[in-house]
Design an enzyme around this catalytic site. Sequence first.
Site, PDB file in Angstrom:
ATOM      1  N   HIS A   1       0.847  -1.200   0.000  1.00 25.44           N
ATOM      2  CA  HIS A   1       0.000   0.000   0.000  1.00 25.44           C
ATOM      3  C   HIS A   1       0.883   1.251   0.000  1.00 25.44           C
ATOM      4  O   HIS A   1       2.089   1.171   0.226  1.00 25.44           O
ATOM      5  CB  HIS A   1      -0.809   0.098   1.307  1.00 25.44           C
ATOM      6  CG  HIS A   1      -1.691  -1.044   1.628  1.00 25.44           C
ATOM      7  ND1 HIS A   1      -3.056  -0.986   1.458  1.00 25.44           N
ATOM      8  CD2 HIS A   1      -1.430  -2.258   2.183  1.00 25.44           C
ATOM      9  CE1 HIS A   1      -3.604  -2.125   1.890  1.00 25.44           C
ATOM     10  NE2 HIS A   1      -2.636  -2.909   2.330  1.00 25.44           N
TER      11      HIS A   1
ATOM     12  N   GLU B   1       2.568  -0.745   4.382  1.00 20.61           N
ATOM     13  CA  GLU B   1       2.371   0.602   3.850  1.00 20.61           C
ATOM     14  C   GLU B   1       3.721   1.214   3.547  1.00 20.61           C
ATOM     15  O   GLU B   1       4.651   1.130   4.356  1.00 20.61           O
ATOM     16  CB  GLU B   1       1.675   1.506   4.882  1.00 20.61           C
ATOM     17  CG  GLU B   1       0.290   1.054   5.313  1.00 20.61           C
ATOM     18  CD  GLU B   1      -0.813   1.526   4.371  1.00 20.61           C
ATOM     19  OE1 GLU B   1      -0.512   2.262   3.403  1.00 20.61           O
ATOM     20  OE2 GLU B   1      -1.975   1.133   4.619  1.00 20.61           O
TER      21      GLU B   1
ATOM     22  N   HIS C   1      -2.618  -3.094  -3.295  1.00 22.39           N
ATOM     23  CA  HIS C   1      -3.982  -2.862  -2.828  1.00 22.39           C
ATOM     24  C   HIS C   1      -4.932  -2.647  -4.009  1.00 22.39           C
ATOM     25  O   HIS C   1      -6.070  -3.118  -4.019  1.00 22.39           O
ATOM     26  CB  HIS C   1      -3.994  -1.641  -1.887  1.00 22.39           C
ATOM     27  CG  HIS C   1      -5.204  -1.557  -1.018  1.00 22.39           C
ATOM     28  ND1 HIS C   1      -5.453  -0.486  -0.202  1.00 22.39           N
ATOM     29  CD2 HIS C   1      -6.232  -2.423  -0.834  1.00 22.39           C
ATOM     30  CE1 HIS C   1      -6.599  -0.694   0.446  1.00 22.39           C
ATOM     31  NE2 HIS C   1      -7.084  -1.858   0.077  1.00 22.39           N
TER      32      HIS C   1
ATOM     33  N   ASP D   1      -3.621   2.491  -4.679  1.00 18.40           N
ATOM     34  CA  ASP D   1      -2.247   2.362  -4.178  1.00 18.40           C
ATOM     35  C   ASP D   1      -1.717   0.934  -4.390  1.00 18.40           C
ATOM     36  O   ASP D   1      -2.512  -0.003  -4.458  1.00 18.40           O
ATOM     37  CB  ASP D   1      -2.182   2.763  -2.690  1.00 18.40           C
ATOM     38  CG  ASP D   1      -3.068   1.910  -1.781  1.00 18.40           C
ATOM     39  OD1 ASP D   1      -4.247   1.688  -2.135  1.00 18.40           O
ATOM     40  OD2 ASP D   1      -2.573   1.445  -0.733  1.00 18.40           O
TER      41      ASP D   1
HETATM   42 ZN   LIG Z   1      -4.031   0.665   0.634  1.00 23.96          ZN
END
Ligand SMILES: [Zn+2]
Length: 193
Positions: free
Chosen positions: A48, A130, A169, A179
Amino acid sequence: MHDDLLITSLGINVTETADIWLDGVIKRPSPNFNQRPDSEDVDLLVIHNISLPPGQFGGDSIELFFTNCLDHSLHPFFKEIEGVEVSAHLLVRRDGSVIQFVPLNRRAWHAGRSQFEGSENCNDFSIGIELEGTDTCPYTDEQYIALAKLTSDIQQLYPKITNDRITGHSDIAPGRKTDPGEAFDWERYRSLL
Ligand SMILES: [Zn+2]
């Protein structure tokens, strides 16, 4: 009856795994997680991006957000995400430093409504990473290096996460999420694995 209860409770103790925190990362426990339906079933890695406010890097807004401690009065965008409870297992900052929010064996709340090869609710069986960034701003060298190292550590722990079970994602929530975006160089990342 009493014996049955005892056996049941012993059984739970035996099968429960210890929480998995990686070495060498900053630990910021988030309350935003729950149990995986099947703790043996972890076979997907989801990449992400996030930045808070969007497009601004640095600061501690992301970790405050993932731990439900963000002061939502500080920025108009923070107001929009007030009350949203999410998390990821890991965050890779622009400088390559890594923060872990949720033990890998627990279910972090990063993917939302999602599907990978016919299996829905990817949070149940995935690990979410992330990258601090946006869809269009090139990620840093440090982030690629840190992400590759993390991926390898995770694959050691979860061999079912083969290289073809690493996804974005946007791939598991198409039309809803974009993303890690066009800025993420999948070829470069995969060449480091
Ligand atoms: Zn995401």
